[in-house]
Write a protein that holds these residues in place. Structure first.
Motif, PDB file in Angstrom:
ATOM      1  N   ASP A 196      10.898  38.355  45.680  1.00 15.21           N
ATOM      2  CA  ASP A 196      11.510  38.651  44.384  1.00 15.21           C
ATOM      3  C   ASP A 196      12.835  39.382  44.549  1.00 15.21           C
ATOM      4  OD1 ASP A 196       9.474  37.428  43.035  1.00 15.21           O
ATOM      5  OD2 ASP A 196       8.392  39.278  42.559  1.00 15.21           O
ATOM      6  N   GLU A 197      12.909  40.309  45.524  1.00 16.26           N
ATOM      7  CA  GLU A 197      14.147  41.056  45.745  1.00 16.26           C
ATOM      8  C   GLU A 197      15.257  40.132  46.253  1.00 16.26           C
ATOM      9  OE1 GLU A 197      12.359  45.490  46.825  1.00 16.26           O
ATOM     10  OE2 GLU A 197      12.512  43.956  48.380  1.00 16.26           O
ATOM     11  N   THR A 200      16.393  38.058  43.316  1.00 16.66           N
ATOM     12  CA  THR A 200      17.162  38.898  42.389  1.00 16.66           C
ATOM     13  C   THR A 200      18.609  39.009  42.840  1.00 16.66           C
ATOM     14  OG1 THR A 200      15.236  40.190  41.690  1.00 16.66           O
ATOM     15  CG2 THR A 200      17.403  41.215  41.420  1.00 16.66           C
ATOM     16  N   ARG A 203      20.321  35.699  42.273  1.00 13.39           N
ATOM     17  CA  ARG A 203      20.559  35.477  40.838  1.00 13.39           C
ATOM     18  C   ARG A 203      21.744  36.320  40.353  1.00 13.39           C
ATOM     19  NH1 ARG A 203      15.608  36.269  39.146  1.00 13.39           N
ATOM     20  NH2 ARG A 203      15.023  34.088  39.437  1.00 13.39           N
ATOM     21  N   ASP A 204      21.860  37.532  40.883  1.00 12.40           N
ATOM     22  CA  ASP A 204      23.033  38.358  40.556  1.00 12.40           C
ATOM     23  C   ASP A 204      24.316  37.664  41.011  1.00 12.40           C
ATOM     24  OD1 ASP A 204      21.437  40.291  39.457  1.00 12.40           O
ATOM     25  OD2 ASP A 204      21.513  41.644  41.183  1.00 12.40           O
TER      26      ASP A 204
END
Length: 358
Positions: A196-197, A200, A203-204
Motif C-alpha cells: 500500500d505504501e 501510495t 499514485r502521488d
C-alpha cells in the motif's frame, strides 16, 4: 527521432545498513539505433550478498550498456538485442565466478518498450493523470524467503537462440500512449515499505507530485523504521541502550520512547546507539537493504508545454490551483517560462491565497 526532449530522468540511491558497501547499481541514458532514432536505456541491478554483489551489479550494468552501444546501431530486433545483451552480461559474470546480481533493464523508444527481468526488483508503469488505466507492476518477483531465485552470473544459462531468458516483455507504442512514468526499484524498497505504501507513492507521482517529493516519501519509510521499533518490547529497548552516556531512556514510554530512540538513531549523533540497535535487535530489524529508485517521465515535454500554455493565459484568469499545479510540477520551469505581467499576476494571487491559509 530524438527522445531527449520528451523524457526526464530521476535517480536516487539509499545505501542500506546491511552491507559495508552499496550493492545496488543503476544506469539511465540514451543510445542511438539503426534508424538514427534514439532509445532510452534504464537499468537497476542488486548484487547478491556473498557473491561479490557490488562488483556483480556494476559489471552487469556496464556490460549491457556496452553491448547495446555496440549493437543497437546495426540491429532493429530490439527484443532479441535485449536477450543477447543479458546473455552477454551473464557470460561475463559466470567467467569471473561467484559473482551474481539481479537485473531489470528497459529499452524505450519509437518502436516501443522492451525489457528483461532477473530476480526480485520491480518495474512499474504509472499512467497519465485521470487515465482509465491503473498503476501496475510489469514484473513479478522471483525470490524464495527473501533470496532471488533468478539472477545473472548463472553457469549454464541457456543461449537466447535455444530458450528465452530473463522473462522478456514488450509493449507497442499504441499500448504505451497513456504511459507517463516508468519506475524501477530494487527490493530494498519492498523489504521496508508495504504494498500500500509503494502504491501510495506511485499514485502521488501520477497525481502531480514530483519525483523528489515521492522519493522523500519513500525515504522516510526506509530511513525511519518506526513500525519495526513498535514491535519491540519497551524493556528490550531499555536494556539495549542502558548505560550509554547522554541517553535518557528512563522517562519516555510507549510510542514516546520509540520516537525518542528513532530521533537518536536517524540523527546518527551517537554511534553507540546506532551500533547497539543494529546489532541488538534479532534479525537486524533496523538494518535496511540498499534501495535504488529510477523514475523516467516519458511525457516531460508534453507536460512542460501544457504548463507554459496555462501560465501564458491572462493573469486575471490564473487560479491558485493552476499556480500550485505548475509550481509543484517544476518550479524553475514554471517561473522562467512566464512573461513579466503573467509573473506579477501569479505572485499576486499566490500572496492573496497564502493570506487566507493563516
Amino acid at each position: 527521432m530524438s527522445i531527449k526532449p520528451d523524457i526526464s530522468i530521476f535517480t536516487r540511491e539509499i545505501p542500506g545498513r546491511c552491507h559495508e558497501s552499496n550493492e545496488d547499481s543503476h544506469y539511465a541514458g540514451i543510445i542511438p539505433s539503426k534508424e538514427g532514432d534514439e532509445y532510452g536505456l534504464f537499468m537497476i541491478a542488486d548484487g547478491l550478498s556473498g557473491y561479490s554483489g557490488s562488483a556483480a551489479s556494476h559489471i552487469a550494468v556496464a556490460q549491457i550498456k556496452k553491448y547495446l552501444e555496440n549493437n543497437l546501431p546495426d540491429n532493429d530486433d530490439y527484443a532479441e538485442l535485449m536477450q543477447r545483451a543479458a546473455y552477454d552480461a551473464n557470460t561475463k559474470l559466470a567467467n569471473i565466478g561467484t559473482t551474481r546480481t539481479t537485473l531489470d533493464a528497459v529499452l524505450y523508444g519509437p518502436a516501443g518498450l522492451f525489457g528483461v527481468h532477473f530476480g526480485d526488483s520491480r518495474v512499474y508503469f504509472v499512467p497519465k493523470k485521470n487515465s482509465k488505466n491503473t498503476i501496475r507492476a510489469v514484473t513479478k518477483d522471483e525470490s524464495r524467503q527473501g533470496v532471488p531465485t533468478n539472477y545473472l552470473g548463472c553457469v549454464g544459462l541457456y543461449h537466447p537462440l535455444e530458450r528465452k531468458i530473463g522473462n522478456p516483455y514488450s509493449f507497442t507504442p499504441e499500448e504505451l500512449k497513456d504511459l507517463r512514468y516508468i519506475v524501477l526499484m530494487t527490493d530494498g524498497f519492498m523489504a521496508r515499505a508495504t504494498k500500500d505504501e509503494i502504491i501510495t507513492g506511485l499514485r502521488d507521482l501520477q497525481n502531480g507530485n514530483g519525483p523528489e517529493a515521492v522519493f522523500n516519501f519513500y525515504a522516510q519509510i526506509l530511513i525511519n523504521p518506526r513500525n519495526r521499533l513498535l514491535e519491540v518490547q519497551e524493556q528490550e529497548i531499555r536494556q539495549m541502550l542502558y548505560g550509554i552516556a547522554g541517553v535518557d531512556i528512563s522517562n519516555p514510554k510507549g510510542e514516546k520512547l520509540v520516537e525518542y530512540v528513532l530521533d537518536c538513531y536517524t540523527q546518527r549523533q551517537n554511534a553507540e546507539i546506532v551500533e547497539r540497535l543494529d546489532n541488538g535487535l534479532e534479525g537486524g530489524r533496523l538494518k535496511s537493504d540498499d534501495a535504488t529508485l529510477v523514475i523516467v517521465d516519458v511525457q516531460a515535454r508534453e507536460e512542460d508545454g501544457q504548463i507554459q500554455k496555462r501560465m501564458a493565459e491572462d493573469p486575471q484568469k490564473i487560479t491558485p490551483a493552476r499556480c500550485y499545479e505548475a509550481l509543484l510540477s517544476d518550479p524553475f520551469q514554471a517561473i522562467t517560462a512566464l512573461d513579466r505581467e503573467t509573473a506579477k499576476g501569479l505572485f499576486r494571487i499566490l500572496k492573496e491565497y497564502a493570506s487566507t491559509q493563516r
